[in-house]
Design a protein around this motif. Structure first.
Motif, PDB file in Angstrom:
ATOM      1  N   GLY A  77       0.784  -1.232   0.000  1.00 58.78           N
ATOM      2  CA  GLY A  77       0.000   0.000   0.000  1.00 58.78           C
ATOM      3  C   GLY A  77       0.811   1.274   0.000  1.00 58.78           C
ATOM      4  N   VAL A  78       2.007   1.262  -0.589  1.00 59.34           N
ATOM      5  CA  VAL A  78       2.805   2.478  -0.695  1.00 59.34           C
ATOM      6  C   VAL A  78       2.083   3.487  -1.588  1.00 59.34           C
ATOM      7  CG1 VAL A  78       4.984   3.435  -1.574  1.00 59.34           C
ATOM      8  CG2 VAL A  78       4.982   1.278  -0.332  1.00 59.34           C
ATOM      9  N   ALA A  79       2.023   4.752  -1.149  1.00 58.62           N
ATOM     10  CA  ALA A  79       1.377   5.787  -1.948  1.00 58.62           C
ATOM     11  C   ALA A  79       2.171   6.015  -3.224  1.00 58.62           C
ATOM     12  CB  ALA A  79       1.274   7.081  -1.152  1.00 58.62           C
ATOM     13  N   THR A  80       1.469   6.214  -4.321  1.00 56.92           N
ATOM     14  CA  THR A  80       2.120   6.458  -5.606  1.00 56.92           C
ATOM     15  C   THR A  80       1.728   7.824  -6.129  1.00 56.92           C
ATOM     16  OG1 THR A  80       0.305   5.304  -6.740  1.00 56.92           O
ATOM     17  CG2 THR A  80       2.281   4.023  -6.233  1.00 56.92           C
ATOM     18  N   SER A  81       2.704   8.549  -6.633  1.00 57.57           N
ATOM     19  CA  SER A  81       2.450   9.825  -7.293  1.00 57.57           C
ATOM     20  C   SER A  81       3.193   9.845  -8.612  1.00 57.57           C
ATOM     21  CB  SER A  81       2.861  11.000  -6.396  1.00 57.57           C
ATOM     22  OG  SER A  81       4.208  10.881  -5.989  1.00 57.57           O
ATOM     23  N   LEU A 221       5.857  23.702 -14.365  1.00 56.33           N
ATOM     24  CA  LEU A 221       5.109  23.136 -13.240  1.00 56.33           C
ATOM     25  C   LEU A 221       4.024  24.088 -12.758  1.00 56.33           C
ATOM     26  CD1 LEU A 221       7.846  21.344 -11.099  1.00 56.33           C
ATOM     27  CD2 LEU A 221       5.750  20.308 -11.965  1.00 56.33           C
ATOM     28  N   ARG A 222       4.301  25.379 -12.776  1.00 52.21           N
ATOM     29  CA  ARG A 222       3.300  26.352 -12.308  1.00 52.21           C
ATOM     30  C   ARG A 222       2.099  26.436 -13.245  1.00 52.21           C
ATOM     31  NH1 ARG A 222       6.013  30.808 -12.755  1.00 52.21           N
ATOM     32  NH2 ARG A 222       8.222  30.302 -12.510  1.00 52.21           N
ATOM     33  N   GLU A 223       2.280  25.998 -14.492  1.00 51.23           N
ATOM     34  CA  GLU A 223       1.169  25.997 -15.454  1.00 51.23           C
ATOM     35  C   GLU A 223       0.488  24.636 -15.561  1.00 51.23           C
ATOM     36  OE1 GLU A 223       2.453  27.326 -19.254  1.00 51.23           O
ATOM     37  OE2 GLU A 223       3.441  29.133 -18.489  1.00 51.23           O
ATOM     38  N   SER A 224       0.989  23.643 -14.842  1.00 52.18           N
ATOM     39  CA  SER A 224       0.525  22.270 -15.026  1.00 52.18           C
ATOM     40  C   SER A 224      -0.659  21.946 -14.133  1.00 52.18           C
ATOM     41  CB  SER A 224       1.684  21.295 -14.763  1.00 52.18           C
ATOM     42  OG  SER A 224       2.741  21.534 -15.670  1.00 52.18           O
ATOM     43  N   ARG A 225      -1.370  20.908 -14.534  1.00 51.67           N
ATOM     44  CA  ARG A 225      -2.597  20.491 -13.853  1.00 51.67           C
ATOM     45  C   ARG A 225      -2.311  19.310 -12.933  1.00 51.67           C
ATOM     46  NH1 ARG A 225      -6.592  16.859 -15.700  1.00 51.67           N
ATOM     47  NH2 ARG A 225      -5.480  16.741 -17.693  1.00 51.67           N
ATOM     48  N   GLY A 231      -5.564   6.613  -4.082  1.00 55.70           N
ATOM     49  CA  GLY A 231      -4.226   6.277  -3.629  1.00 55.70           C
ATOM     50  C   GLY A 231      -3.112   6.830  -4.485  1.00 55.70           C
ATOM     51  N   TRP A 232      -3.432   7.730  -5.445  1.00 56.18           N
ATOM     52  CA  TRP A 232      -2.392   8.303  -6.292  1.00 56.18           C
ATOM     53  C   TRP A 232      -2.679   9.773  -6.568  1.00 56.18           C
ATOM     54  CZ3 TRP A 232      -4.309  10.448 -10.698  1.00 56.18           C
ATOM     55  CH2 TRP A 232      -5.502   9.924 -11.222  1.00 56.18           C
ATOM     56  N   SER A 233      -1.637  10.498  -6.935  1.00 54.84           N
ATOM     57  CA  SER A 233      -1.767  11.872  -7.417  1.00 54.84           C
ATOM     58  C   SER A 233      -0.947  12.003  -8.690  1.00 54.84           C
ATOM     59  CB  SER A 233      -1.291  12.876  -6.369  1.00 54.84           C
ATOM     60  OG  SER A 233       0.089  12.714  -6.109  1.00 54.84           O
ATOM     61  N   GLN A 234      -1.309  12.963  -9.516  1.00 53.16           N
ATOM     62  CA  GLN A 234      -0.686  13.079 -10.832  1.00 53.16           C
ATOM     63  C   GLN A 234      -0.521  14.543 -11.206  1.00 53.16           C
ATOM     64  OE1 GLN A 234      -1.897  12.287 -15.504  1.00 53.16           O
ATOM     65  NE2 GLN A 234      -3.163  11.421 -13.898  1.00 53.16           N
ATOM     66  N   VAL A 235       0.661  14.890 -11.688  1.00 50.91           N
ATOM     67  CA  VAL A 235       0.912  16.212 -12.258  1.00 50.91           C
ATOM     68  C   VAL A 235       1.077  16.045 -13.759  1.00 50.91           C
ATOM     69  CG1 VAL A 235       2.456  18.203 -12.339  1.00 50.91           C
ATOM     70  CG2 VAL A 235       2.058  17.028 -10.163  1.00 50.91           C
ATOM     71  N   GLN A 236       0.207  16.675 -14.536  1.00 49.57           N
ATOM     72  CA  GLN A 236       0.282  16.631 -15.997  1.00 49.57           C
ATOM     73  C   GLN A 236       1.033  17.874 -16.466  1.00 49.57           C
ATOM     74  OE1 GLN A 236      -1.106  14.744 -18.609  1.00 49.57           O
ATOM     75  NE2 GLN A 236      -2.566  13.362 -17.641  1.00 49.57           N
ATOM     76  N   LEU A 237       2.274  17.692 -16.914  1.00 50.44           N
ATOM     77  CA  LEU A 237       3.072  18.824 -17.354  1.00 50.44           C
ATOM     78  C   LEU A 237       2.472  19.455 -18.614  1.00 50.44           C
ATOM     79  CD1 LEU A 237       6.686  17.464 -16.783  1.00 50.44           C
ATOM     80  CD2 LEU A 237       5.344  18.975 -15.306  1.00 50.44           C
ATOM     81  N   ALA A 238       2.386  20.778 -18.608  1.00 51.69           N
ATOM     82  CA  ALA A 238       1.791  21.501 -19.732  1.00 51.69           C
ATOM     83  C   ALA A 238       2.673  21.370 -20.970  1.00 51.69           C
ATOM     84  CB  ALA A 238       1.622  22.977 -19.362  1.00 51.69           C
ATOM     85  N   PRO A 239       2.129  20.892 -22.103  1.00 51.18           N
ATOM     86  CA  PRO A 239       2.957  20.615 -23.286  1.00 51.18           C
ATOM     87  C   PRO A 239       3.688  21.828 -23.838  1.00 51.18           C
ATOM     88  CG  PRO A 239       0.813  19.548 -23.479  1.00 51.18           C
ATOM     89  CD  PRO A 239       0.733  20.450 -22.291  1.00 51.18           C
TER      90      PRO A 239
END
Length: 471
Positions: A77-81, A221-225, A231-239
């Motif tokens: 159950g390790v958290a994944t990001s 990163l400041r423009e990314s969503r 159990g997970w989080s995701q940063v979508q880098l702005a293209p």
């Protein structure tokens, strides 16, 4: 201090073609025990003391596939990001994004352990011991790399000249003669590509040695969503802004210029599985030096490596060959030329041939599809949808589709109608109709899709709604 492993997962899929492809790179290759290299990297990281979270930097097209791989083995159950790149910008940008994210979410003194997703490490105890030593150096502000004690004069690796934990210099891949000299001197280590440092320390070095990479990554990163799931989080880098980040490796951008570089010499049973020759070493040879994965009948054959999951291979009177059989491509190579497989991959890519990019079986967030047969104006697929999963609400301009359910039950949107299609039943989707396929059951849905039309490319799709954020 907390430790967060950073797994870098990507690659072109060129060196282990035809099993690896652009959409199925080396980290996803399954070994004889059924686990992928990526899963082994995850389990190795999760077993380290104090690890409660693992951050993975990967291509956004591989996100759902990576998440599935982790879910399959994440019993603790390790958290994944995740940080999802729209395209690759090499390891300096990946490390910069991870460090900025970790400094913000977990604190600048958090220790980062950067791991490649496609390495193999046999001695887990020795690895854990080396990580402990690296953490001590990281707390002193050092930028730590792991140096592998060489046991042969390899020409495919970079080298580190060292005294104890002090890095004297980094050396490019040497000639065989020079590699033999390095081995005899006992002063040189293989450069493993594994790193350890605090977020603050690597950000300091990035600012000093490649401020344009750090600055443009920070702006991206400041423009990314950011999104979160179970159990997970995701940063979508702005293209658009990520495209402004200069492309460079962390070795060239930082390590070779850094005055705070340190090394932990170790013998951990490390391999980067950089060729079919290296992968073949994981398979036990017979009395003639042959290694076989699958089924093969051999007569007067020596020092060969055969891989075939689906068909019998017969070989007579050959030696020193690599033969890799997949449903849509066959590789035959001299064992001494295994590194040159990438030239076949490059030529396929230059020609726009699908065999560089994907297998006949393609993984999607909702399941898989396999191309069974195709020709002018038709394509036949086997589609499997996970329980509870749904394809997007979509439409095709140039093709119609006929769906036949083989097992399970499908919930179908077809134009203005919504209907259930049971086993041995079918439905027809005309071109231009909005449609959606869903598996409402608790077992897998299997169906056959027959496409017909003037154009059958995968890019003939308009998505209106999608639970996976692809609309």
């Amino acid at each position: 201090m907390s430790l967060i492993p950073i797994i870098l997962c990507g690659g072109a899929g060129s060196r282990l073609w035809p099993v690896s492809r652009e959409s199925h790179p080396k980290p996803f290759i399954r070994l004889a025990d059924g686990q992928s290299l990526l899963q082994k990297a995850f389990l190795r990281a999760a077993a380290l003391d104090g690890v409660k979270q693992i951050l993975t930097v990967t291509n956004r097209e591989l996100f759902f596939k990576t998440e599935d791989e982790f879910r399959e083995v994440n019993e603790c159950g390790v958290a994944t990001s995740f940080i999802c790149e729209p395209f690759g910008r090499n390891t300096a940008a990946a490390v910069a994004a991870a460090a900025l994210h970790i400094a913000k979410t977990s604190g600048p003194e958090t220790v980062m352990l950067v791991l490649a997703a496609d390495h193999l490490i046999a001695d887990h105890d020795a690895f854990a011991e080396a990580v402990g030593k690296a953490q001590e150096l990281a707390h002193q502000g050092k930028i730590v790399t792991f140096g592998i004690r060489p046991d042969s004069p390899q020409t495919g690796y970079g080298y580190i000249e060292a005294e104890g934990n002090t890095v004297l210099r980094f050396v490019e891949k040497p000639s065989l003669e020079r590699a033999r000299e390095y081995l005899a001197s006992k002063r040189f280590l293989w450069n493993s590509g594994i790193f350890c440092f605090t977020a603050a320390s690597i950000l300091r070095e990035l600012e000093q040695h490649c401020p344009e990479i750090l600055g443009s990554t920070d702006a991206c990163l400041r423009e990314s969503r950011t999104s979160e799931g179970n159990g997970w989080s995701q940063v979508q880098l702005a293209p658009n802004s990520f495209g402004m980040v200069p492309e460079n490796s962390i070795d060239y951008a930082v390590m070779e210029k850094c005055t705070q570089a340190a090394v932990v010499p170790c013998a951990i049973g490390w391999s980067d599985i950089g060729s079919w020759t290296a992968l073949s070493e994981l398979c036990r040879p017979d009395s003639h030096g042959n290694r076989v994965e699958g089924e093969a009948l051999l007569h007067d054959v020596d020092n060969c490596y055969f891989v075939s999951r689906d068909r019998l291979i017969g070989a007579v009177g050959v030696e020193n060959l690599i033969v890799i059989d997949t449903p849509d491509a066959l590789l035959v190579a001299n064992r001494d030329r295994a590194q040159d497989v990438k030239h076949i991959y490059s030529e396929l890519k230059a020609r726009g041939h699908d065999a560089h990019k994907m297998h006949r079986t393609v993984h999607r967030p909702w399941g898989t599809y396999t191309v069974l047969e195709e020709g002018p104006r038709f394509k036949i697929k086997r589609i499997e949808v996970k329980p509870g999963a749904s394809l997007s609400l979509q439409m095709h301009h140039h093709r119609s589709e006929h769906w036949i359910v083989v097992s399970g039950m499908a919930k179908v949107v077809n134009g203005e109608r919504e209907l259930f299609v049971s086993t041995n039943e079918s439905t027809y989707i005309p071109a231009g109709h909005k449609h959606r396929l869903e598996n409402p059951g608790v077992v897998g849905l299997v169906m056959i899709e027959v496409q017909s039309g003037e154009y059958l490319g995968e890019d003939d799709i308009v998505r209106f709604e999608d639970v996976y954020g692809r609309a």
